[in-house]
Design a protein around this motif. Structure first.
Motif, PDB file in Angstrom:
ATOM      1  N   HIS A 171     -11.738  -7.751   6.865  1.00 19.33           N
ATOM      2  CA  HIS A 171     -11.970  -7.031   5.614  1.00 19.33           C
ATOM      3  C   HIS A 171     -13.100  -7.709   4.831  1.00 19.33           C
ATOM      4  O   HIS A 171     -13.983  -7.039   4.275  1.00 19.33           O
ATOM      5  CB  HIS A 171     -10.669  -7.001   4.807  1.00 19.33           C
ATOM      6  N   GLU A 184      -7.145  -2.618  -2.664  1.00 16.33           N
ATOM      7  CA  GLU A 184      -7.617  -3.428  -1.534  1.00 16.33           C
ATOM      8  C   GLU A 184      -7.134  -4.869  -1.676  1.00 16.33           C
ATOM      9  O   GLU A 184      -7.868  -5.763  -2.099  1.00 16.33           O
ATOM     10  CB  GLU A 184      -9.145  -3.344  -1.445  1.00 16.33           C
ATOM     11  N   ASP A 201      -4.709  -7.674   0.677  1.00 19.34           N
ATOM     12  CA  ASP A 201      -3.966  -7.973   1.901  1.00 19.34           C
ATOM     13  C   ASP A 201      -2.929  -9.068   1.692  1.00 19.34           C
ATOM     14  O   ASP A 201      -2.003  -9.202   2.482  1.00 19.34           O
ATOM     15  CB  ASP A 201      -4.926  -8.395   3.016  1.00 19.34           C
ATOM     16  N   ASP A 210       0.860  -1.183   0.000  1.00 19.59           N
ATOM     17  CA  ASP A 210       0.000   0.000   0.000  1.00 19.59           C
ATOM     18  C   ASP A 210       0.897   1.235   0.000  1.00 19.59           C
ATOM     19  O   ASP A 210       0.965   1.993   0.967  1.00 19.59           O
ATOM     20  CB  ASP A 210      -0.906  -0.032   1.231  1.00 19.59           C
ATOM     21  N   SER A 267      -7.353  -0.180   3.574  1.00 21.67           N
ATOM     22  CA  SER A 267      -6.515   0.106   2.419  1.00 21.67           C
ATOM     23  C   SER A 267      -6.538   1.615   2.203  1.00 21.67           C
ATOM     24  O   SER A 267      -7.604   2.234   2.175  1.00 21.67           O
ATOM     25  CB  SER A 267      -7.048  -0.621   1.190  1.00 21.67           C
TER      26      SER A 267
END
Length: 482
Positions: free
Chosen positions: A412, A375, A377, A229, A370
């Motif tokens: 999430h 988005e 992970d 990110d 995010s």
């Protein structure tokens, strides 16, 4: 050229590797180069020194001026979708065009390799739109798309940098001149610093097979590590510094950069104490391996730590389930800087003169929202490319194929299932599964700096939702290097 002849050439190029058991699983990749595109390929051989820019760029000049334009027409057919939300990838057929043009300029203030100093300025324009306004896919299909179409195509200052070299050895080595470093010879052991406005992927998580959306793959999570990110505004740029220490076989990098004030926002937070992205990368290069003599490769280990006003998925889920909010909203929380961290692994390896493979793995803790890129992970990627120098006698043509599988953590997942929205995803519900992406391309060099490409992507479980899809996305790209 007949298809059987094409496969024979490719088989002959990799058959010697079958004698090495460790390489046998890689043969499947070698046989995946798209054969259909070869049938109409021109037969005359292109000289190895054929120019790949419209205008020459003399290495000896103190100045550097270059430009590029990248035009992508991309569309998809209708696909199965029992429901859609505000952030869904639209199930009806659609097509969109994007255009990115960049003017690279640089000047060598100090030309002495030991104390080289460059000033670099890039002007850019990004127009057009992505399918579904670049929503609904964690691995979106066009890296050139700006995720805020209201910004328009008005030119903007993309980069302005000061590049400083401090040599630490008397031995110089040849290096490639790029828009971010104008020298062609530098000390083998050195420090380099970049200050100003920049894109962090210009320096970190680089990969010569899967990084460049202008000549290689198009998907966000094919060209970059989706779980990284990285600090950037909506257009992909930030302000900060990158420091590099380079020795013969390795480079150590550190980057400190500004994060946006809101998720995927255009404005950057100027307080490093309140918000910042820190990044570390160790790169090791090798000229050979015991089972691959005289074949280059590299391994890169990346880590990052972001501090910003990020929400926590679990907290917002609990507030919604307790009846305290109408919908889960990851941004509905008091101002409170939190920390998100993760790491990535990036590797590439030559197998033959024409065949290369690469792979990435990325992970972040996934509890915090995010913030800047997409988005994801967790991500796993592997693929490769094949140069058509011998196969089709086309020195600058290349074909590539890659597979990416992305995932998000349980909190999430629950947030999206309860109807929450991120800045990319939000179908209003979620039947979770990993988002899997298969991408292949053929890049054809037409003349000097003019390239055309066909790209095909197949996305299973778009937006991590197995109730929707699958969806095929096709692209035609024209790229010009001036």
């Amino acid at each position: 050229m007949p298809i059987l002849t094409l496969f024979k050439h490719l088989r002959d190029d990799v058959v010697s590797m079958t004698k090495r058991p460790v390489l046998t699983p890689l043969l499947l990749l070698a046989l995946c180069a798209p054969p259909a595109l070869a049938q109409d390929a021109p037969t005359p051989a292109a000289p190895a020194t054929e120019p790949v820019t419209i205008f020459p760029h003399p290495d000896a000049a103190r100045y550097f001026v270059a430009g590029q334009a990248n035009i992508i027409l991309q569309g998809h057919t209708p696909f199965h979708s029992p429901y859609e939300g505000d952030n869904s990838f639209l199930s009806r057929g659609e097509y969109k065009t994007s255009l990115v043009g960049t003017l690279f300029m640089g000047f060598q203030v100090v030309r002495n390799p030991r104390w080289a100093t460059d000033i670099l300025v890039d002007e850019e324009s990004a127009g057009g739109r992505g399918d579904s306004e670049a929503l609904g896919l964690a691995g979106f299909t066009n890296l050139d798309v700006v995720r805020n179409p209201s910004l328009g195509s008005t030119p903007y200052l993309a980069r302005y940098e000061l590049h400083q070299v401090i040599g630490l050895s008397s031995k110089n080595v040849d290096v490639e001149r790029t828009p971010f470093s104008l020298e062609t010879s530098l000390p083998e052991r050195r420090l380099e610093f970049h200050f100003g406005k920049m894109g962090l992927p210009d320096f970190l998580d680089q990969n010569s097979i899967g990084t460049d959306s202008h000549l290689q793959f198009l998907n966000w999570t094919t060209d970059n590590n989706g779980a990284w990110d990285y600090a950037a505004d909506t257009r992909g740029y930030t302000t900060g510094m990158v420091a590099e220490y380079t020795d013969h076989a390795f480079t150590l990098r550190y980057a400190l950069a500004m994060l946006p004030t809101v998720p995927n926002g255009i404005d950057l937070d100027t307080s490093f104490r309140r918000a910042s992205g820190q990044n570390w990368e160790l790169e090791h290069r090798h000229e050979a391996l015991p089972f691959l003599p005289k074949r280059k490769g590299a391994v890169r280990l990346l880590g990052y730590r972001n501090q910003a006003n990020m929400g926590v998925y679990r907290t917002q889920n609990q507030l919604f389930l307790a009846g305290k909010t109408a919908t889960p909203d990851i941004d509905a929380h008091a101002l409170h800087p939190t920390v998100k961290y993760g790491f990535g692994l990036n590797a590439e390896q030559e197998l033959t003169e024409n065949l290369r493979i690469f792979g990435r793995f990325g992970w972040n803790e996934g509890q915090h929202e995010s913030w800047a890129y997409t988005e994801v992970d967790q991500t796993i990627e592997f693929g490769g490319d094949y140069a058509m120098k011998d196969l089709l006698h086309r020195a600058n043509d290349k074909a590539g194929i890659a597979f990416v599988t992305n995932a998000i953590k349980r909190d999430h997942q629950a947030y999206l299932k309860l109807g929450g929205k991120g800045f990319i995803l939000g179908d209003g519900n979620l039947d979770y599964a990993r988002e899997d992406i298969l991408e292949g391309y053929y890049n054809l060099h037409a003349w000097r700096g003019v390239f055309y490409a066909l790209d095909m992507q197949f996305i299973e479980h778009p937006g991590y939702n197995q109730a929707r899809g699958p969806v095929p996305v096709g692209s035609i790209r024209m790229h010009v290097d001036f």
